[in-house]
Design a protein around this motif. Structure first.
Motif, short mmCIF file in Angstrom:
data_model
loop_
_atom_site.label_atom_id
_atom_site.label_comp_id
_atom_site.label_asym_id
_atom_site.label_seq_id
_atom_site.Cartn_x
_atom_site.Cartn_y
_atom_site.Cartn_z
N ASP A 7 53.54 91.43 30.44
CA ASP A 7 52.47 91.24 29.38
C ASP A 7 51.79 90.68 29.28
OD1 ASP A 7 51.66 92.66 27.48
OD2 ASP A 7 54.16 92.74 26.55
N ARG A 9 50.36 90.45 27.17
CA ARG A 9 49.62 90.27 26.01
C ARG A 9 50.53 89.41 25.34
NH1 ARG A 9 50.04 95.35 23.87
NH2 ARG A 9 50.92 95.93 25.06
N SER A 10 51.82 89.58 25.46
CA SER A 10 53.19 88.97 25.03
C SER A 10 52.75 87.64 24.99
CB SER A 10 54.57 88.96 25.65
OG SER A 10 54.02 87.76 27.17
N ARG A 104 57.33 107.23 17.29
CA ARG A 104 55.90 107.67 18.26
C ARG A 104 55.75 109.41 16.97
NH1 ARG A 104 58.64 106.02 22.59
NH2 ARG A 104 56.86 104.05 23.68
N ASP A 109 52.13 103.25 17.09
CA ASP A 109 51.97 102.69 18.92
C ASP A 109 52.85 102.09 19.17
OD1 ASP A 109 51.19 100.74 17.73
OD2 ASP A 109 48.81 100.87 18.69
N ASP A 110 53.12 102.19 20.82
CA ASP A 110 53.97 101.24 21.26
C ASP A 110 54.33 99.92 20.39
OD1 ASP A 110 54.90 102.74 23.03
OD2 ASP A 110 53.91 102.38 25.01
N GLU A 111 52.61 99.21 20.17
CA GLU A 111 53.00 97.59 19.60
C GLU A 111 53.82 97.24 18.58
OE1 GLU A 111 49.34 93.79 18.34
OE2 GLU A 111 48.94 96.04 20.48
N SER A 112 53.11 98.70 17.58
CA SER A 112 53.83 99.05 16.49
C SER A 112 55.15 99.17 16.25
CB SER A 112 53.04 100.40 15.24
OG SER A 112 51.63 99.41 15.26
N GLU A 114 57.42 98.00 19.14
CA GLU A 114 58.15 96.60 19.27
C GLU A 114 57.37 95.73 18.17
OE1 GLU A 114 57.07 93.24 22.54
OE2 GLU A 114 56.02 94.93 22.35
N ALA A 115 56.41 95.84 17.63
CA ALA A 115 56.83 94.53 15.90
C ALA A 115 57.80 95.24 14.83
CB ALA A 115 55.46 94.67 15.40
N THR A 118 61.37 94.00 17.20
CA THR A 118 60.96 92.84 16.37
C THR A 118 61.51 91.61 15.08
OG1 THR A 118 60.47 92.52 18.38
CG2 THR A 118 60.43 90.34 17.85
#
Length: 130
Positions: A7, A9-10, A104, A109-112, A114-115, A118
């Motif tokens: 990834d 962007r990680s 979802r 979205d996936d980034e949201s 994950e945020a 985390t």
């Protein structure tokens, strides 16, 4: 056999991502003692990265006592990281998958997702420390 992914962007270096993926697979029982890891050449072809990146990850995993290179044969898992909690993984995974589906459905979205996960995870870890 494990299939690596990166990834970009990680913010985590590629060698560390490889190392973490092996450690996660060992912890989750996806890799077991005696399993062979992909060769450096296979990983380089799959991910289009520098061979030294793969070698560094494998060297550190070997230093940790988790894998061992056998000249002419490949690199093999020598120890896993699974523990007695492994039996709890399946129901927790299903619960997490339901949570992700709800997220979802709520428009994340996936980034949201994950945020949110985390920051919640880190906040919980900080509470455990305090």
């Amino acid at each position: 056999m494990i299939r690596f992914h990166l990834d970009g962007r990680s913010g985590v270096s590629p060698y560390m991502q490889l190392k973490q993926q092996v450690r996660h697979a060992l912890r989750l029982g996806l890799l077991r003692e005696g399993d062979q890891l992909p060769t450096v050449k296979e990983v380089v072809a799959q991910l289009a990265i520098n061979p030294n990146t793969v070698l560094k990850a494998y060297r550190e995993l070997e230093h940790d006592g988790l894998i061992a290179a056998r000249p002419g044969l490949g690199t093999f898992v020598t120890r896993t990281l699974t523990d007695t909690s492994l039996s709890a993984h399946a129901p927790l995974r299903r619960e997490l998958e339901r949570w992700m589906a709800k997220a979802r459905s709520a428009g994340l979205d996936d980034e949201s997702i994950e945020a949110l996960f985390t920051t919640t995870f880190r906040a919980g870890a900080q509470e455990d420390i305090a």
